[in-house]
Every structure is written in C-alpha cells, then in structure tokens.
Write a protein that holds these residues in place. Sequence first.
Motif, PDB file in Angstrom:
ATOM      1  N   THR A  30      -5.367   7.418  -7.590  1.00  0.00           N
ATOM      2  CA  THR A  30      -6.535   6.682  -8.117  1.00  0.00           C
ATOM      3  C   THR A  30      -8.145   7.741  -7.102  1.00  0.00           C
ATOM      4  O   THR A  30      -8.827   8.068  -7.624  1.00  0.00           O
ATOM      5  CB  THR A  30      -6.918   5.925  -6.459  1.00  0.00           C
ATOM      6  OG1 THR A  30      -6.232   4.531  -6.961  1.00  0.00           O
ATOM      7  CG2 THR A  30      -8.358   5.297  -6.121  1.00  0.00           C
ATOM      8  N   GLU A  66      -9.114  10.242 -10.922  1.00  0.00           N
ATOM      9  CA  GLU A  66     -10.055   9.238 -10.881  1.00  0.00           C
ATOM     10  C   GLU A  66     -11.112   9.347 -10.071  1.00  0.00           C
ATOM     11  O   GLU A  66     -12.368   9.143 -11.275  1.00  0.00           O
ATOM     12  CB  GLU A  66      -9.466   8.194 -11.440  1.00  0.00           C
ATOM     13  CG  GLU A  66      -8.190   7.787 -12.374  1.00  0.00           C
ATOM     14  CD  GLU A  66      -8.210   6.502 -12.148  1.00  0.00           C
ATOM     15  OE1 GLU A  66      -6.922   6.125 -13.860  1.00  0.00           O
ATOM     16  OE2 GLU A  66      -7.695   5.415 -11.028  1.00  0.00           O
ATOM     17  N   GLY A  83      -3.297   3.478  -9.417  1.00  0.00           N
ATOM     18  CA  GLY A  83      -3.554   2.996  -7.453  1.00  0.00           C
ATOM     19  C   GLY A  83      -3.198   4.547  -6.826  1.00  0.00           C
ATOM     20  O   GLY A  83      -3.339   5.830  -6.998  1.00  0.00           O
TER      21      GLY A  83
END
Length: 394
Positions: free
Chosen positions: A298, A301, A337
């Motif tokens: 996460t 990203e 995640g």
Amino acid sequence: MTDADSTAGDAVDTATAPAGDVATRLESLLTDTLERRDAAAFVHVGTPRDPGIRYCRSALEDVEGRSTADRERTLTAVAFDGDAGEWIAVTAADASSHPARALASRLADRVDGGTVLTPARLPHDAALYLEEADFEPASTDVLERARAAKTPAERERIAAAQTAAAAGIRRAAALLADATVADGRLAADGEAVTPAHLRTVIDEGVVAAGAFPAGNTVVNPDPGHAPSSRDAADEPLRPAEPIVLETAPRGPDGYHGGLVRTLVVDGDGGRERRAHVGATQSFRSAAAMLTADAESVTAVEADLEAEVRAFGFEDPDAVATRVGGVGLEPRERPLAGGDEIGPGSVVRLESAVRVDGDRWLRIADLLVKGDAGERATYLAAPSRSLEPRALLEE
C-alpha cells in the motif's frame, strides 16, 4: 479442514529466514510454523502446474540433488515431516493408489496422527485421505509467505524471463519504428499494424529468447489488465496515440517476468509527455523508498501515485498504480495491502495515467528489494521512452 487460526498462528518473520536456496528457506519456515502450530507435518497435493507444488519440488531437487523432470505430468503429493526434518514425495507414477492416499499412509507410519498443515486450496479428496489416516488438516499460508522473498537462484530465473520479455517488446518497437502512416493508420510492410499483429510479434520475440508467452501478452489492456484488445484485434492502430505493450513470459523453469511499455508513433507531445515524465519519476522515487527500508504494498502504491499526481493529474480516476510480487506466478506475494516488500522480494511496479478517454499511458518494471544495506534495483529492461526507436538503441 480447520482454518480458524490458519494465519494467526503463522506469524513467522520471513525476513529472517535463510535465503541461500529454496530448500533451506522453505524448511526453516516450515519447521518454525509446525512448531508454533503444534502440527506434525506439512502436506500439499497438486499437479506440476500448481505453483506451490513447483516450489516444494524445487526444495526436493535441492535436497536430493536430482531433477524431477521425469515427473512433470503426474499428480504429486508432498509432505515435510517436521520432527525428522525430511521430505516425502509420492506421484501417480510411484503409487498404485491415489498419491494423497499413499502419502497419508506413509506419513502415518512415521507420526501418530495429529494436525497436518496444508494450503487452503488442498483438493477435497486429498483432505479426506488425510482424515482417513487420522490426521486433521488445518490451513496455512506458509508456502505463499516463503515464496515472497526470492533466493539468488530464483532472482536469476526471473531476470532471464525478464530478458525474454524485453526481447519481445523490442521486436514490437522495431516494427513500430519502421511503421508508416497510410490513410490515418499505421502500416508495416504494406500491411496494417493491428493489436493482433503486435501480440504475435512480441510472442515471437519471447520464444526466440527461450521463454513462453503463457498467454500473458496484451496490447492496450483495459484498466483491469484484461486483454480488451482482442475485441478490436484486427482494427488498425493510429499514429499519435499511445500503444501499450504488456507481457509476462514464463521461463523454462516456471518463473515469470513482467514488463509494460507505452509507445507513440509520430506523437505531438502534450498530455502523454507530461504523463510519461510523471510515471518515470515515480519509478525513481519507489526505488529510493525501497532502498531506505522495507515497505508495505500500500505504501509503495501510494508513493507511485503521489509522484504522478505531482505533475498535475488531480482527477481521482486519472492515475492507477499497482504493485505485486512476481515469481512462479505473474502476481504473487507481496500482493496487497499490508504485505511487506522485504529483503529479497521481486516486485512488479506499474504506474498508469489516463491520457484521454479510454487511452492510458502505462509503464511497468521489475524491482529487486536488496538485502539490508543494498540498493533496490530494477532488472534490466528497454528504455522507458515513448519513442519506439529509443528502445532499440541499447
């Protein structure tokens, strides 16, 4: 099969597991996980196409010092006996009954029932054979976690697949570099340049470089990476419009590459140039970020997206980023995640920017997160330039 504590009891620090070879790393993680879960053994059953089976068989090859190529097409059951620290393997060619039943029988001769850990997707009949032998299957994700960090040999195999990906993309770039414009469409050797044509050219380059396209070559994918170009496979491509080339070939030993480039023939600059600068800058930022420390998927990203948006792309739907591990599958852990991109991870990083309507500029490369103190580096790949000829100058 029970899975109430399938991951809660598996909190093993994969970053500290040995990375010398697959066998050493996997056995260390299995031994620790079996002890934590008070389980007797780890069991998996599947065909050679199953990445988990391929990974276990890599460990068997390391341990036994021999190839299992003669078993390439047979159903395989493998087990790791935690107490003895030994592997057991049974294939359909070895046993008169189902390999899982034969394995369960052999395992019952070594241990007195109890819990055995298995992947959550263990075939139903295999679970029944284990229960028949007085074992209680319970799921674990230890294989996926072990595969998240790559050994040096695995990194070499991924790099070889990436070299084949680059060969395919360069072959398409060569065609586009020599393309002409006829009636507002691109043409080469007197024929229209279409998505189907470019896919064939890329796949030919991949095969010539010793890898397999594996059905993963796409021209102008949709936002979900589906091969939308198949709906317009024979529609000629146009000059001045972004052409996205995506491929993730599989090497002969099963490991994948992953590469995306966007090329423009006779481009006139504008929005795609600004998008290109933002995307390329995001890759430099991500490499610096992962050199400094381990980070979650996460976080990386978000960093990619922030770098692109800094170049003026404020529309919520204008930027898309994606990060995921690459190995025996085109996408595997670290995948989403909070999955950590730790030392030894090989990840595919992509930045995508909407240029106009349904046209996107996409770039993706593979980055290796080094060991502590080492710089995170991208695997060798063609230039990220939008100009087709620039990809041929290296």
